[in-house]
Motif scaffolding. Structure first.
Motif, PDB file in Angstrom:
ATOM      1  N   ASP A  47      22.618 -58.736  20.956  1.00 33.95           N
ATOM      2  CA  ASP A  47      23.142 -57.377  20.832  1.00 33.95           C
ATOM      3  C   ASP A  47      22.646 -56.698  19.555  1.00 33.95           C
ATOM      4  O   ASP A  47      22.265 -55.511  19.571  1.00 33.95           O
ATOM      5  CB  ASP A  47      24.672 -57.399  20.845  1.00 33.95           C
ATOM      6  CG  ASP A  47      25.235 -57.655  22.237  1.00 33.95           C
ATOM      7  OD1 ASP A  47      24.523 -57.391  23.220  1.00 33.95           O
ATOM      8  OD2 ASP A  47      26.385 -58.134  22.339  1.00 33.95           O
ATOM      9  N   LEU A  48      22.646 -57.423  18.441  1.00 30.70           N
ATOM     10  CA  LEU A  48      22.173 -56.842  17.188  1.00 30.70           C
ATOM     11  C   LEU A  48      20.682 -56.523  17.260  1.00 30.70           C
ATOM     12  O   LEU A  48      20.220 -55.565  16.638  1.00 30.70           O
ATOM     13  CB  LEU A  48      22.462 -57.792  16.026  1.00 30.70           C
ATOM     14  CG  LEU A  48      23.942 -57.913  15.654  1.00 30.70           C
ATOM     15  CD1 LEU A  48      24.147 -59.005  14.616  1.00 30.70           C
ATOM     16  CD2 LEU A  48      24.489 -56.590  15.136  1.00 30.70           C
ATOM     17  N   GLN A  49      19.923 -57.296  18.038  1.00 33.12           N
ATOM     18  CA  GLN A  49      18.505 -57.003  18.204  1.00 33.12           C
ATOM     19  C   GLN A  49      18.305 -55.665  18.912  1.00 33.12           C
ATOM     20  O   GLN A  49      17.389 -54.907  18.583  1.00 33.12           O
ATOM     21  CB  GLN A  49      17.817 -58.115  18.991  1.00 33.12           C
ATOM     22  CG  GLN A  49      17.532 -59.353  18.153  1.00 33.12           C
ATOM     23  CD  GLN A  49      16.490 -60.265  18.793  1.00 33.12           C
ATOM     24  OE1 GLN A  49      15.693 -59.818  19.607  1.00 33.12           O
ATOM     25  NE2 GLN A  49      16.491 -61.523  18.415  1.00 33.12           N
TER      26      GLN A  49
ATOM     27  N   LEU B  41      20.297 -53.039  18.750  1.00 32.06           N
ATOM     28  CA  LEU B  41      20.551 -51.995  17.766  1.00 32.06           C
ATOM     29  C   LEU B  41      19.398 -51.893  16.777  1.00 32.06           C
ATOM     30  O   LEU B  41      18.993 -50.790  16.392  1.00 32.06           O
ATOM     31  CB  LEU B  41      21.855 -52.275  17.014  1.00 32.06           C
ATOM     32  CG  LEU B  41      23.134 -51.654  17.597  1.00 32.06           C
ATOM     33  CD1 LEU B  41      23.473 -52.283  18.945  1.00 32.06           C
ATOM     34  CD2 LEU B  41      24.299 -51.805  16.634  1.00 32.06           C
ATOM     35  N   ALA B  42      18.873 -53.046  16.369  1.00 28.94           N
ATOM     36  CA  ALA B  42      17.780 -53.064  15.386  1.00 28.94           C
ATOM     37  C   ALA B  42      16.541 -52.364  15.929  1.00 28.94           C
ATOM     38  O   ALA B  42      15.859 -51.627  15.208  1.00 28.94           O
ATOM     39  CB  ALA B  42      17.463 -54.501  14.991  1.00 28.94           C
ATOM     40  N   LYS B  43      16.222 -52.577  17.207  1.00 27.74           N
ATOM     41  CA  LYS B  43      15.054 -51.940  17.810  1.00 27.74           C
ATOM     42  C   LYS B  43      15.216 -50.427  17.820  1.00 27.74           C
ATOM     43  O   LYS B  43      14.266 -49.684  17.543  1.00 27.74           O
ATOM     44  CB  LYS B  43      14.844 -52.457  19.234  1.00 27.74           C
ATOM     45  CG  LYS B  43      14.308 -53.876  19.303  1.00 27.74           C
ATOM     46  CD  LYS B  43      14.152 -54.328  20.747  1.00 27.74           C
ATOM     47  CE  LYS B  43      13.647 -55.768  20.823  1.00 27.74           C
ATOM     48  NZ  LYS B  43      13.507 -56.246  22.213  1.00 27.74           N
ATOM     49  N   SER B  44      16.410 -49.963  18.143  1.00 28.46           N
ATOM     50  CA  SER B  44      16.657 -48.523  18.161  1.00 28.46           C
ATOM     51  C   SER B  44      16.635 -47.945  16.752  1.00 28.46           C
ATOM     52  O   SER B  44      16.130 -46.836  16.536  1.00 28.46           O
ATOM     53  CB  SER B  44      18.005 -48.238  18.831  1.00 28.46           C
ATOM     54  OG  SER B  44      18.252 -46.850  18.882  1.00 28.46           O
ATOM     55  N   TYR B  45      17.155 -48.691  15.802  1.00 33.00           N
ATOM     56  CA  TYR B  45      17.230 -48.212  14.415  1.00 33.00           C
ATOM     57  C   TYR B  45      15.846 -48.140  13.771  1.00 33.00           C
ATOM     58  O   TYR B  45      15.502 -47.161  13.112  1.00 33.00           O
ATOM     59  CB  TYR B  45      18.135 -49.122  13.601  1.00 33.00           C
ATOM     60  CG  TYR B  45      18.253 -48.751  12.135  1.00 33.00           C
ATOM     61  CD1 TYR B  45      18.781 -47.524  11.754  1.00 33.00           C
ATOM     62  CD2 TYR B  45      17.833 -49.631  11.139  1.00 33.00           C
ATOM     63  CE1 TYR B  45      18.890 -47.173  10.423  1.00 33.00           C
ATOM     64  CE2 TYR B  45      17.941 -49.289   9.800  1.00 33.00           C
ATOM     65  CZ  TYR B  45      18.466 -48.064   9.451  1.00 33.00           C
ATOM     66  OH  TYR B  45      18.571 -47.720   8.125  1.00 33.00           O
TER      67      TYR B  45
ATOM     68  N   VAL C 295      32.191 -51.259  18.859  1.00 34.99           N
ATOM     69  CA  VAL C 295      31.248 -50.178  19.126  1.00 34.99           C
ATOM     70  C   VAL C 295      30.334 -50.603  20.269  1.00 34.99           C
ATOM     71  O   VAL C 295      29.726 -51.675  20.221  1.00 34.99           O
ATOM     72  CB  VAL C 295      30.395 -49.860  17.883  1.00 34.99           C
ATOM     73  CG1 VAL C 295      29.459 -48.689  18.165  1.00 34.99           C
ATOM     74  CG2 VAL C 295      31.278 -49.568  16.670  1.00 34.99           C
ATOM     75  N   ASN C 296      30.245 -49.782  21.302  1.00 37.72           N
ATOM     76  CA  ASN C 296      29.346 -50.032  22.427  1.00 37.72           C
ATOM     77  C   ASN C 296      28.216 -49.016  22.383  1.00 37.72           C
ATOM     78  O   ASN C 296      28.459 -47.804  22.479  1.00 37.72           O
ATOM     79  CB  ASN C 296      30.097 -49.911  23.751  1.00 37.72           C
ATOM     80  CG  ASN C 296      31.111 -51.014  23.949  1.00 37.72           C
ATOM     81  OD1 ASN C 296      30.778 -52.104  24.377  1.00 37.72           O
ATOM     82  ND2 ASN C 296      32.368 -50.738  23.609  1.00 37.72           N
TER      83      ASN C 296
ATOM     84  N   ALA D 216      24.816 -52.674  24.268  1.00 41.02           N
ATOM     85  CA  ALA D 216      25.245 -53.819  23.465  1.00 41.02           C
ATOM     86  C   ALA D 216      26.643 -53.545  22.922  1.00 41.02           C
ATOM     87  O   ALA D 216      27.121 -52.410  22.912  1.00 41.02           O
ATOM     88  CB  ALA D 216      24.278 -54.063  22.316  1.00 41.02           C
ATOM     89  N   GLU D 217      27.287 -54.623  22.472  1.00 44.66           N
ATOM     90  CA  GLU D 217      28.619 -54.505  21.869  1.00 44.66           C
ATOM     91  C   GLU D 217      28.614 -55.213  20.514  1.00 44.66           C
ATOM     92  O   GLU D 217      28.274 -56.384  20.420  1.00 44.66           O
ATOM     93  CB  GLU D 217      29.686 -55.128  22.769  1.00 44.66           C
ATOM     94  CG  GLU D 217      31.091 -55.057  22.177  1.00 44.66           C
ATOM     95  CD  GLU D 217      32.146 -55.669  23.081  1.00 44.66           C
ATOM     96  OE1 GLU D 217      32.412 -55.092  24.147  1.00 44.66           O
ATOM     97  OE2 GLU D 217      32.687 -56.736  22.706  1.00 44.66           O
ATOM     98  N   VAL D 218      28.971 -54.463  19.474  1.00 46.59           N
ATOM     99  CA  VAL D 218      29.087 -55.041  18.144  1.00 46.59           C
ATOM    100  C   VAL D 218      30.426 -54.608  17.557  1.00 46.59           C
ATOM    101  O   VAL D 218      31.110 -53.741  18.112  1.00 46.59           O
ATOM    102  CB  VAL D 218      27.942 -54.584  17.217  1.00 46.59           C
ATOM    103  CG1 VAL D 218      26.603 -55.038  17.753  1.00 46.59           C
ATOM    104  CG2 VAL D 218      27.957 -53.071  17.034  1.00 46.59           C
TER     105      VAL D 218
END
Length: 295
Positions: free
Chosen positions: A205-207, A209-213, A275-276, A280-282
């Motif tokens: 899930d964090l990956q 977010l990281a790709k989008s960031y 946060v969705n 992903a969910e973090v």
């Protein structure tokens, strides 16, 4: 943001299916563009100017349109014109549900009323949700009147919204004594205000977010993903510290750190908001005015 919150509500209740929700969001995507894209297509900004403002947003807690005015690129009248071309997300979402015959207008209206009753929200609060402004939405979900918690959650969610995914939903914050998770990215700060801010979740899930960031297609390792999340947290806390410095408060940020392969955060009172986004969910975890243990 409320389109995603309401969509999750309808999905959780079994009112609509995942396929129907995806269809509604596809309709929305075909009709809504980012303000910078609209400004460029309307020839009010150049591509370079739009990209410059996007970069500034990573360091300043201001909306795209406000920064464009500050830079002297557009006038307030031109901003009003651009905003008129950008459809309200919630209204577009509900229209898509009706247009695709997923729900009738009456069913949509009933669902909105049910949500308001379930969450015990006033008409004014519902208006704030429908308008989609994170400044008004986030405090409705923090569950506290504490100014520091509300400010930190607001900066956290606003930056995820601005820098990662505008299509996000959040749940009401809860309180926990400890949290165990596969990956943890965190940063503490001290001074006139003391707090720890963390993002926790599964590596996969964090990956996302990281790709989008980072706007990079390949985030292959846990370390790459958590490095990006540490950078995001540093941005969140940096904006918060800048805001508090204007009030005469001194804040010293520690370097951000991360833990892989399961870590644990423990403290007297951890405030946790799910946060969705990015499929992903973090969890955004905040502990203010207290000592926490992270291992």
């Amino acid at each position: 943001m409320f389109d995603r919150i309401m969509g999750k509500y309808l999905l959780d209740r079994g009112t609509i299916t995942k396929a129907q929700l995806y269809t509604a969001y596809q309709v929305m995507e075909s009709r809504r563009a980012k303000l910078g894209v609209i400004a460029v297509t309307e020839k009010l900004l150049t591509v370079a100017q739009a990209e410059e403002i996007n970069a500034i947003q990573a360091t300043k807690d201001k909306r795209f349109g406000d920064l464009a005015i500050e830079r002297g690129y557009i006038s307030e009248i031109q901003l009003g014109y651009l905003l008129s071309l950008q459809l309200n997300e919630f209204q577009t979402f509900t229209s898509a549900l009706v247009e695709k015959q997923i729900m009738t207008l009456e069913e949509v209206d009933d669902a909105i009323r049910s949500y308001q009753q379930d969450k015990n929200l006033t008409d004014e609060q519902m208006t704030a949700l429908k308008d989609g402004n994170p400044d008004f939405i986030v405090p409705l979900f923090t569950g506290t009147d504490d100014a520091e918690y509300n400010a930190l959650f607001k900066y956290g969610i606003k930056n995820i919204y601005r820098l990662i995914d505008t299509h996000l939903s959040i749940d009401n914050a809860t309180i926990a004594g400890n949290i165990k998770e596969e990956c943890i990215a965190y940063q503490s700060f001290s001074g006139d205000v003391k707090a720890t801010v963390a993002l926790v979740g599964k590596n996969s899930d964090l990956q996302k977010l990281a790709k989008s960031y980072t706007k990079e297609e390949f985030i292959e390792t846990e370390e790459d993903a958590l490095d990006a999340m540490c950078e995001l947290i540093n941005c969140i806390n940096g904006l918060y510290a800048t805001d508090r410095s204007k009030q005469g408060k001194r804040i010293e940020l520690d370097p951000p750190y991360f833990i892989t392969r399961f870590g644990e955060i423990s403290g007297p009172e951890l405030h946790v908001m799910t946060v969705n986004c990015c499929d992903a969910e973090v969890r955004l975890v905040i502990a203010a005015g207290q000592d926490v243990t992270i291992k």
